[in-house]
Design a protein around this motif. Structure first.
Motif, mmCIF file in Angstrom:
data_model
loop_
_atom_site.group_PDB
_atom_site.id
_atom_site.type_symbol
_atom_site.label_atom_id
_atom_site.label_comp_id
_atom_site.label_asym_id
_atom_site.label_seq_id
_atom_site.Cartn_x
_atom_site.Cartn_y
_atom_site.Cartn_z
ATOM 1 N N GLU A 81 16.693 35.481 94.112
ATOM 2 C CA GLU A 81 15.793 34.467 93.571
ATOM 3 C C GLU A 81 16.586 33.199 93.338
ATOM 4 O O GLU A 81 17.796 33.239 93.119
ATOM 5 N N ARG A 82 15.877 32.085 93.412
ATOM 6 C CA ARG A 82 16.478 30.784 93.108
ATOM 7 C C ARG A 82 16.115 30.455 91.672
ATOM 8 O O ARG A 82 14.949 30.515 91.289
ATOM 9 N N VAL A 83 17.139 30.107 90.891
ATOM 10 C CA VAL A 83 16.934 29.819 89.474
ATOM 11 C C VAL A 83 17.520 28.445 89.172
ATOM 12 O O VAL A 83 18.642 28.124 89.608
ATOM 13 N N GLU A 84 16.773 27.651 88.425
ATOM 14 C CA GLU A 84 17.236 26.330 88.026
ATOM 15 C C GLU A 84 18.462 26.467 87.134
ATOM 16 O O GLU A 84 18.480 27.285 86.213
ATOM 17 N N ASP A 85 19.482 25.685 87.416
ATOM 18 C CA ASP A 85 20.707 25.694 86.613
ATOM 19 C C ASP A 85 20.416 24.986 85.288
ATOM 20 O O ASP A 85 20.005 23.829 85.284
ATOM 21 N N PRO A 86 20.606 25.663 84.148
ATOM 22 C CA PRO A 86 20.296 25.030 82.854
ATOM 23 C C PRO A 86 21.168 23.808 82.570
ATOM 24 O O PRO A 86 20.749 22.893 81.868
ATOM 25 N N ALA A 87 22.353 23.756 83.150
ATOM 26 C CA ALA A 87 23.253 22.615 82.924
ATOM 27 C C ALA A 87 22.866 21.405 83.765
ATOM 28 O O ALA A 87 23.158 20.267 83.390
ATOM 29 N N ASP A 88 22.228 21.631 84.912
ATOM 30 C CA ASP A 88 21.839 20.542 85.804
ATOM 31 C C ASP A 88 20.564 20.965 86.524
ATOM 32 O O ASP A 88 20.606 21.746 87.471
ATOM 33 N N ARG A 89 19.434 20.426 86.076
ATOM 34 C CA ARG A 89 18.139 20.867 86.588
ATOM 35 C C ARG A 89 17.939 20.539 88.069
ATOM 36 O O ARG A 89 17.043 21.056 88.706
ATOM 37 N N ARG A 90 18.783 19.685 88.644
ATOM 38 C CA ARG A 90 18.671 19.382 90.085
ATOM 39 C C ARG A 90 19.256 20.504 90.932
ATOM 40 O O ARG A 90 18.968 20.603 92.115
ATOM 41 N N VAL A 91 20.073 21.349 90.318
ATOM 42 C CA VAL A 91 20.764 22.415 91.045
ATOM 43 C C VAL A 91 20.004 23.721 90.877
ATOM 44 O O VAL A 91 19.602 24.074 89.779
ATOM 45 N N ARG A 92 19.842 24.415 91.983
ATOM 46 C CA ARG A 92 19.222 25.747 91.948
ATOM 47 C C ARG A 92 20.257 26.750 92.418
ATOM 48 O O ARG A 92 20.856 26.587 93.471
ATOM 49 N N ARG A 93 20.461 27.757 91.597
ATOM 50 C CA ARG A 93 21.447 28.786 91.906
ATOM 51 C C ARG A 93 20.732 30.038 92.409
ATOM 52 O O ARG A 93 19.633 30.352 91.982
ATOM 53 N N VAL A 94 21.399 30.740 93.313
ATOM 54 C CA VAL A 94 20.846 31.963 93.887
ATOM 55 C C VAL A 94 21.378 33.145 93.090
ATOM 56 O O VAL A 94 22.584 33.250 92.851
ATOM 57 N N HIS A 95 20.480 34.011 92.657
ATOM 58 C CA HIS A 95 20.811 35.211 91.877
ATOM 59 C C HIS A 95 20.293 36.435 92.612
ATOM 60 O O HIS A 95 19.271 36.369 93.288
ATOM 61 N N LEU A 96 20.975 37.552 92.433
ATOM 62 C CA LEU A 96 20.450 38.827 92.917
ATOM 63 C C LEU A 96 19.322 39.279 92.001
ATOM 64 O O LEU A 96 19.424 39.154 90.782
ATOM 65 N N THR A 97 18.283 39.818 92.594
ATOM 66 C CA THR A 97 17.256 40.491 91.802
ATOM 67 C C THR A 97 17.729 41.932 91.615
ATOM 68 O O THR A 97 18.714 42.356 92.233
ATOM 69 N N GLU A 98 17.020 42.688 90.811
ATOM 70 C CA GLU A 98 17.406 44.097 90.638
ATOM 71 C C GLU A 98 17.319 44.865 91.966
ATOM 72 O O GLU A 98 18.238 45.617 92.289
ATOM 73 N N PRO A 99 16.249 44.670 92.772
ATOM 74 C CA PRO A 99 16.239 45.344 94.080
ATOM 75 C C PRO A 99 17.410 44.889 94.984
ATOM 76 O O PRO A 99 17.967 45.701 95.727
ATOM 77 N N GLY A 100 17.792 43.627 94.894
ATOM 78 C CA GLY A 100 18.927 43.131 95.678
ATOM 79 C C GLY A 100 20.236 43.746 95.221
ATOM 80 O O GLY A 100 21.088 44.126 96.035
ATOM 81 N N ARG A 101 20.395 43.876 93.917
ATOM 82 C CA ARG A 101 21.606 44.502 93.355
ATOM 83 C C ARG A 101 21.683 45.973 93.783
ATOM 84 O O ARG A 101 22.739 46.469 94.168
ATOM 85 N N GLN A 102 20.549 46.648 93.740
ATOM 86 C CA GLN A 102 20.508 48.053 94.148
ATOM 87 C C GLN A 102 20.814 48.193 95.642
ATOM 88 O O GLN A 102 21.560 49.085 96.051
ATOM 89 N N LEU A 103 20.288 47.297 96.452
ATOM 90 C CA LEU A 103 20.542 47.326 97.891
ATOM 91 C C LEU A 103 22.024 47.101 98.181
ATOM 92 O O LEU A 103 22.619 47.794 99.012
ATOM 93 N N ALA A 104 22.642 46.151 97.484
ATOM 94 C CA ALA A 104 24.077 45.895 97.662
ATOM 95 C C ALA A 104 24.885 47.128 97.272
ATOM 96 O O ALA A 104 25.800 47.533 97.999
ATOM 97 N N ALA A 105 24.542 47.736 96.144
ATOM 98 C CA ALA A 105 25.267 48.928 95.690
ATOM 99 C C ALA A 105 25.109 50.082 96.684
ATOM 100 O O ALA A 105 26.076 50.793 96.982
ATOM 101 N N GLU A 106 23.902 50.259 97.218
ATOM 102 C CA GLU A 106 23.670 51.319 98.210
ATOM 103 C C GLU A 106 24.477 51.063 99.481
ATOM 104 O O GLU A 106 25.006 51.995 100.077
ATOM 105 N N SER A 107 24.574 49.812 99.885
ATOM 106 C CA SER A 107 25.318 49.506 101.114
ATOM 107 C C SER A 107 26.811 49.728 100.913
ATOM 108 O O SER A 107 27.498 50.186 101.829
ATOM 109 N N ILE A 108 27.301 49.434 99.730
ATOM 110 C CA ILE A 108 28.713 49.684 99.423
ATOM 111 C C ILE A 108 28.988 51.183 99.447
ATOM 112 O O ILE A 108 29.992 51.637 100.004
#
Length: 143
Positions: A81-108
């Protein structure tokens, strides 16, 4: 042992390890419909945490538009998901969702399955020898 013989042995061994390790990962990726770029995004976020879309342009050698499109596809799949950076609202940071975190862990876990298969074929003494050799390699590579 001659330097040339040692070098060839090291090259052969690492190539074999990489092939076996990647074999399980590639099977997992095929099963889940993941591309190499997508798995790299998942790993980047899993190991390093949230980052800006532009960080993926360097990691994946993509244009800003290409990185943005890749991230957008992964947002639609529910992995990031893209989340607005609280320090700079012009910047959007990419975060893993829980399904994304689980997928990464399964692939590892899939990538590392070969270790259990390999380990089962070794005696206790052989495991110690291999572990000692890898510790020495890691130590010398860092110095």
């Amino acid at each position: 042992m001659e330097t040339e013989e040692f070098s060839q042995s090291l090259l052969d061994g690492t190539a074999h390890l990489m092939r076996i390790s990647l074999q399980d990962l590639m099977g997992f990726m095929h099963l889940k419909g993941l591309s190499m770029a997508q798995i790299n995004v998942l790993y980047q976020l899993y190991y390093r945490g949230p980052c800006e879309v532009l960080a993926f342009t360097r990691v994946l050698d993509l244009s800003p538009a290409g990185a943005s499109q890749l991230i957008e596809r992964m947002v639609r799949q529910g992995w990031v998901e893209r989340v607005e950076d609280p320090a700079d609202r012009r910047v959007r940071r990419v975060h893993l969702t829980e399904p994304g975190r689980q997928l990464a862990a399964e692939s590892i876990a899939a990538r590392n399955e070969w270790i259990a298969r390999f380990s089962a074929r070794l005696t206790g003494a052989e495991k110690q020898q291999v572990a000692q050799a890898f510790r020495l390699l890691a130590e010398r590579m860092e110095s």
